[in-house]
Scaffold this active site. Structure first.
Site, short mmCIF file in Angstrom:
data_model
loop_
_atom_site.label_atom_id
_atom_site.label_comp_id
_atom_site.label_asym_id
_atom_site.label_seq_id
_atom_site.Cartn_x
_atom_site.Cartn_y
_atom_site.Cartn_z
N SER A 138 0.84 -1.20 0.00
CA SER A 138 0.00 0.00 0.00
C SER A 138 0.87 1.24 0.00
CB SER A 138 -0.89 0.02 1.24
OG SER A 138 -1.55 1.27 1.39
N TYR A 153 -1.85 -0.87 10.07
CA TYR A 153 -1.82 -1.14 8.63
C TYR A 153 -0.57 -0.56 7.98
CZ TYR A 153 -3.49 -1.29 3.78
OH TYR A 153 -3.62 -1.53 2.42
#
Length: 234
Positions: A138, A153
């Site tokens: 990401s 995350y």
């Protein structure tokens, strides 16, 4: 091409499976339960013999090791591994309220899972230039663009990028031609991305499959890329 994809029941994993079978590839579809359901089950009906659903809980090393043993026993190889399974926990939670259980769970799935998959399944990728390992990362994992939020995350994806870099160095040292990428799939409309995400998961999955098939030219020095094969800021 024989492709292993983790987390295939929904979202990007499902769309990657769709793209793969539409192009004639066989998919070993990893799900936490060996029983396919919903849209994945319907897809199997449309493409008989091209999807093998297997129990693969990336938090449980025994399921990964057992899968590797089964693939080897069947005399199969893996031309591609896509570590897609992931979670986004503690989104928007300030540091002072952060649940460490969420941090641990996130690392178990987003980082330890791909490490264990590579540990057991990389030896099944042929030692030539056709193989590829893609770790779905990401833009949140970029150190350059750290934004001070989504701690579990973002930090897990930064660590995944590091592991991808290490894995690339390993295969090069061993003289294995396998390509290795950490890949930002874009902000897409999935359960994780939400309805307001601008990206179409089907379109982005199509681009990712072009990378798997080596249709997208990527300079050798780039390991952290987006779904179009463009370099991401580390």
């Amino acid at each position: 091409m024989n492709i292993l994809i983790t987390g295939t029941n929904r979202g990007l994993g499902y769309e990657l499976t769709v793209q793969a079978v539409e192009r004639g590839h066989k998919v070993i579809a990893g799900v936490r339960s060996s029983r396919p359901e919903g849209q994945l089950l319907e897809l199997m009906g449309r493409y008989p013999g091209q999807i093998e659903v297997v129990e693969l809980d990336v938090t449980k090393e025994d399921t990964i090791a057992r899968l590797a043993e089964n693939i080897k026993a069947q005399g199969q190889v893996l031309e591609a591994i896509i570590n897609n399974a992931g979670v986004l926990l503690g989104r928007g939670v300030p540091l002072e309220d952060l649940s460490m259980d969420d941090v641990v769970r996130t690392f178990q799935i987003n980082l330890f899972g791909p490490i264990m998959v590579a540990k057991h399944l990389l030896p099944l990728v042929p030692k030539n230039n056709s193989g590829v390992v893609i770790n779905i990362s990401s833009e949140a994992g970029s150190l350059t663009n750290a934004y001070g939020g989504d701690y579990p995350y973002a930090i897990s994806k930064t660590a995944l990028n590091m592991f991808s870099k290490q894995l690339r160095a390993l295969v090069k040292k061993q003289g294995i031609g396998t390509r290795v990428f950490a890949l930002h799939p874009g902000w897409i409309r999935t359960d994780m991305g939400g309805d307001k995400a601008p990206g179409d998961p089907r379109e982005n999955a199509r681009n990712i499959m072009d990378i798997v098939e080596s249709k997208t030219e990527i300079p050798a020095e780039h390991f952290f890329i987006n779904f179009k094969g463009e370099p991401m800021p580390i």
